[in-house]
Design a protein around this motif. Structure first.
Motif, PDB file in Angstrom:
ATOM      1  N   ILE A 199       0.975  -1.274   0.037  1.00 62.41           N
ATOM      2  CA  ILE A 199       0.183   0.180   0.146  1.00 62.41           C
ATOM      3  C   ILE A 199       1.260   1.594   0.224  1.00 62.41           C
ATOM      4  N   CYS A 200       1.958   1.152   1.082  1.00 56.92           N
ATOM      5  CA  CYS A 200       2.892   2.393   1.191  1.00 56.92           C
ATOM      6  C   CYS A 200       3.549   2.395  -0.383  1.00 56.92           C
ATOM      7  N   LEU A 201       4.043   1.821  -0.962  1.00 57.13           N
ATOM      8  CA  LEU A 201       4.969   1.112  -2.103  1.00 57.13           C
ATOM      9  C   LEU A 201       4.573   2.145  -3.571  1.00 57.13           C
ATOM     10  N   PRO A 202       3.053   2.885  -4.247  1.00 54.38           N
ATOM     11  CA  PRO A 202       2.843   3.745  -5.073  1.00 54.38           C
ATOM     12  C   PRO A 202       3.680   5.409  -4.466  1.00 54.38           C
ATOM     13  N   VAL A 203       3.375   5.265  -2.851  1.00 53.72           N
ATOM     14  CA  VAL A 203       3.847   6.833  -3.014  1.00 53.72           C
ATOM     15  C   VAL A 203       5.608   7.015  -2.793  1.00 53.72           C
ATOM     16  N   LEU A 204       5.653   5.820  -1.615  1.00 54.60           N
ATOM     17  CA  LEU A 204       7.575   5.770  -1.638  1.00 54.60           C
ATOM     18  C   LEU A 204       7.942   5.743  -2.701  1.00 54.60           C
ATOM     19  N   LYS A 205       7.471   5.443  -4.270  1.00 53.54           N
ATOM     20  CA  LYS A 205       8.466   4.854  -5.174  1.00 53.54           C
ATOM     21  C   LYS A 205       8.954   6.347  -5.579  1.00 53.54           C
ATOM     22  N   LYS A 206       7.329   7.118  -5.331  1.00 54.66           N
ATOM     23  CA  LYS A 206       8.052   8.593  -6.502  1.00 54.66           C
ATOM     24  C   LYS A 206       9.463   9.059  -5.395  1.00 54.66           C
ATOM     25  N   PHE A 207       9.148   8.712  -3.979  1.00 53.16           N
ATOM     26  CA  PHE A 207      10.474   9.361  -3.203  1.00 53.16           C
ATOM     27  C   PHE A 207      12.342   8.313  -4.091  1.00 53.16           C
ATOM     28  N   LEU A 208      12.066   7.760  -3.956  1.00 60.44           N
ATOM     29  CA  LEU A 208      12.927   6.184  -4.908  1.00 60.44           C
ATOM     30  C   LEU A 208      13.351   6.539  -5.649  1.00 60.44           C
ATOM     31  N   ASN A 209      13.444   8.177  -6.234  1.00 60.82           N
ATOM     32  CA  ASN A 209      13.632   8.135  -7.660  1.00 60.82           C
ATOM     33  C   ASN A 209      15.798   8.149  -7.972  1.00 60.82           C
ATOM     34  N   SER A 210      16.203   7.778  -6.619  1.00 59.04           N
ATOM     35  CA  SER A 210      17.491   7.930  -6.917  1.00 59.04           C
ATOM     36  C   SER A 210      18.590   6.967  -5.904  1.00 59.04           C
ATOM     37  N   LYS A 211      19.383   5.870  -6.310  1.00 59.23           N
ATOM     38  CA  LYS A 211      20.370   5.601  -5.731  1.00 59.23           C
ATOM     39  C   LYS A 211      20.666   6.194  -4.196  1.00 59.23           C
ATOM     40  N   ARG A 212      20.480   7.414  -4.333  1.00 61.82           N
ATOM     41  CA  ARG A 212      20.605   7.874  -3.453  1.00 61.82           C
ATOM     42  C   ARG A 212      20.109   8.682  -2.333  1.00 61.82           C
ATOM     43  N   SER A 213      18.818   8.511  -2.992  1.00 59.71           N
ATOM     44  CA  SER A 213      17.753   8.377  -1.793  1.00 59.71           C
ATOM     45  C   SER A 213      17.322   7.066  -0.994  1.00 59.71           C
ATOM     46  N   TYR A 214      17.393   5.858  -1.575  1.00 61.75           N
ATOM     47  CA  TYR A 214      17.620   4.456  -1.083  1.00 61.75           C
ATOM     48  C   TYR A 214      18.292   4.731  -0.180  1.00 61.75           C
ATOM     49  N   LEU A 215      19.872   5.083  -0.251  1.00 64.04           N
ATOM     50  CA  LEU A 215      20.204   5.099   0.828  1.00 64.04           C
ATOM     51  C   LEU A 215      20.253   5.897   1.967  1.00 64.04           C
ATOM     52  N   TYR A 216      19.455   7.396   2.248  1.00 64.82           N
ATOM     53  CA  TYR A 216      19.076   7.769   2.913  1.00 64.82           C
ATOM     54  C   TYR A 216      18.644   7.360   3.147  1.00 64.82           C
ATOM     55  N   ILE A 217      17.420   6.471   2.728  1.00 70.07           N
ATOM     56  CA  ILE A 217      15.560   5.946   3.583  1.00 70.07           C
ATOM     57  C   ILE A 217      16.345   4.445   4.428  1.00 70.07           C
ATOM     58  N   LEU A 218      17.357   3.720   3.879  1.00 69.50           N
ATOM     59  CA  LEU A 218      18.118   2.403   4.535  1.00 69.50           C
ATOM     60  C   LEU A 218      18.521   2.719   5.419  1.00 69.50           C
ATOM     61  N   SER A 219      19.708   3.898   5.794  1.00 71.39           N
ATOM     62  CA  SER A 219      19.889   5.180   6.727  1.00 71.39           C
ATOM     63  C   SER A 219      19.005   4.716   7.668  1.00 71.39           C
ATOM     64  N   VAL A 220      18.375   5.035   7.207  1.00 69.70           N
ATOM     65  CA  VAL A 220      17.516   6.095   9.079  1.00 69.70           C
ATOM     66  C   VAL A 220      16.837   4.546   9.381  1.00 69.70           C
ATOM     67  N   LEU A 221      16.497   3.445   8.520  1.00 65.87           N
ATOM     68  CA  LEU A 221      15.747   2.194   8.844  1.00 65.87           C
ATOM     69  C   LEU A 221      16.986   1.656   9.911  1.00 65.87           C
ATOM     70  N   LEU A 222      18.267   2.018   9.340  1.00 65.33           N
ATOM     71  CA  LEU A 222      19.610   0.615   9.577  1.00 65.33           C
ATOM     72  C   LEU A 222      19.856   1.221  11.309  1.00 65.33           C
ATOM     73  N   VAL A 223      19.829   2.982  11.781  1.00 67.62           N
ATOM     74  CA  VAL A 223      19.915   3.430  12.214  1.00 67.62           C
ATOM     75  C   VAL A 223      18.841   3.263  13.973  1.00 67.62           C
ATOM     76  N   VAL A 224      17.606   2.551  12.923  1.00 67.61           N
ATOM     77  CA  VAL A 224      16.972   2.197  14.006  1.00 67.61           C
ATOM     78  C   VAL A 224      16.669   0.881  14.385  1.00 67.61           C
ATOM     79  N   GLY A 225      16.855   0.007  13.345  1.00 65.18           N
ATOM     80  CA  GLY A 225      16.639  -1.013  13.526  1.00 65.18           C
ATOM     81  C   GLY A 225      18.706  -0.947  15.057  1.00 65.18           C
TER      82      GLY A 225
END
Length: 332
Positions: free
Chosen positions: A129-155
């Motif tokens: 359900i989140c993917l259509p909106v999330l895909k708009k933010f994931l428009n580059s490898k850098r954007s992936y790295l930003y979100i992955l970094s946040v999730l990594l810190v949370v973990g």
């Protein structure tokens, strides 16, 4: 022209399926005693199955150029049809008519119905359900790295808290809703999809694969030690936020992904891959069949338990796939 199929992803699905069966069949061989044995080793080898399932799914969907809500609703619809169909089948088989089947269907998505493993589908629905909106933010490898970094810190925050408290605080959150973890693995698969396959093959060297294999083989010792001395809980589900598990999961994915596999010479991989979701669905009831027929009062019971569950599940799913309608609810 024949459509190209990435058989490496099929192999990852097969390995993840085997891992799930190991998670559910090997635990009983050591949990009561809390001692190290062969069942312990097999159980913790299965730890990486759930991360791999999310990563493969993330690779396939986030690798698409566009994700529309109509497409997502179709995916969600078939998950709900599958969950509902199997729940109703068990409801009828058990003559559980005093219970509202709708409660069982919804409950399955949060580990409270007939199929406790369906929490995976519940988490997938939320992610979808989140993917259509999330895909708009994931428009580059850098954007992936930003979100992955946040999730990594949370973990990491969760893991540090677990170490301080000497217990996994994830116990307070149903697996369906541990979304910081599942989104991490899902997006990690999507991030890999942003790279050309040949580039991955060239950059992921042989020595890296050797290190991954060694880490994978010794990881059960590490996880068992943590479970016994720090977490005071042996369940693998509480290790998914560990940085070590995330690194090894990524390594396993890249190792299998970068293998040179030919679809024509490995048709068995595709054959088994098509059955993995069906095995995921029915294997817990095959486990109950073993318990009723044989039990565990003899040497080697838990090893045979795993082999029996896996082989019989694949055989039954193979037969179900030849039956109209059933073939649709054993293959998502």
């Amino acid at each position: 022209m024949r459509k190209y199929r990435n058989i490496n992803l099929d192999l990852l699905k097969v390995l993840a399926c085997v891992g799930v069966v190991l998670l559910h069949t090997a635990m009983g061989g050591f949990k009561e005693t809390g001692s190290w044995n062969f069942s312990t080793y097999l159980y913790y080898l299965g730890t990486y199955s759930i991360p791999l399932f999310f990563m493969v799914n993330g690779y396939l969907l986030l690798g698409k150029r566009e994700i529309t809500y109509s497409y997502i609703l179709q995916k969600v619809k078939w998950i709900l049809i599958t969950v509902s169909s199997w729940s109703v089948i068990i409801w009828l088989f058990k003559h559980d008519f005093t219970v509202n089947p709708i409660k069982k269907i919804i409950g399955s998505l949060i580990q409270k119905g007939y199929f406790f493993q369906f929490w995976f589908f519940g988490a997938l629905i939320i992610i979808y359900i989140c993917l259509p909106v999330l895909k708009k933010f994931l428009n580059s490898k850098r954007s992936y790295l930003y979100i992955l970094s946040v999730l990594l810190v949370v973990g990491l925050i969760f893991e540090l808290t677990n170490i301080v408290l000497q217990m996994p605080i994830q116990t307070y959150v149903i697996q369906t809703f541990r979304l910081w973890t599942w989104f991490f693995y899902y997006l990690l698969g999507g991030f890999i999809a942003q790279f050309d396959k040949d580039t991955i093959k060239n950059r992921f060297k042989r020595w890296m694969k050797i290190i991954v294999v060694l880490l994978f083989l010794v990881s059960p010792l590490i996880l068992f030690f943590l479970g016994r001395t720090t977490y005071h809980n042996f369940f693998a589900e509480y290790f998914y936020d560990l940085l070590f598990v995330k690194v090894v999961s990524l390594g396993i994915f890249l190792t299998i992904f970068s293998l040179a596999l030919n679809q024509d010479n490995n048709k068995w991989i595709v054959f088994l891959s098509n059955q993995t979701m069906g095995v995921f669905i029915i294997h817990t009831y095959i486990m109950k069949l073993w318990e009723k027929l044989f039990g565990f009062s003899f040497v080697g019971a838990y090893l045979l338990f795993a082999i029996f569950t896996l082989s019989v599940s694949f055989i039954i799913v193979g037969m179900l796939m030849k039956i109209p309608y059933f073939n649709r609810i054993v293959k998502l």
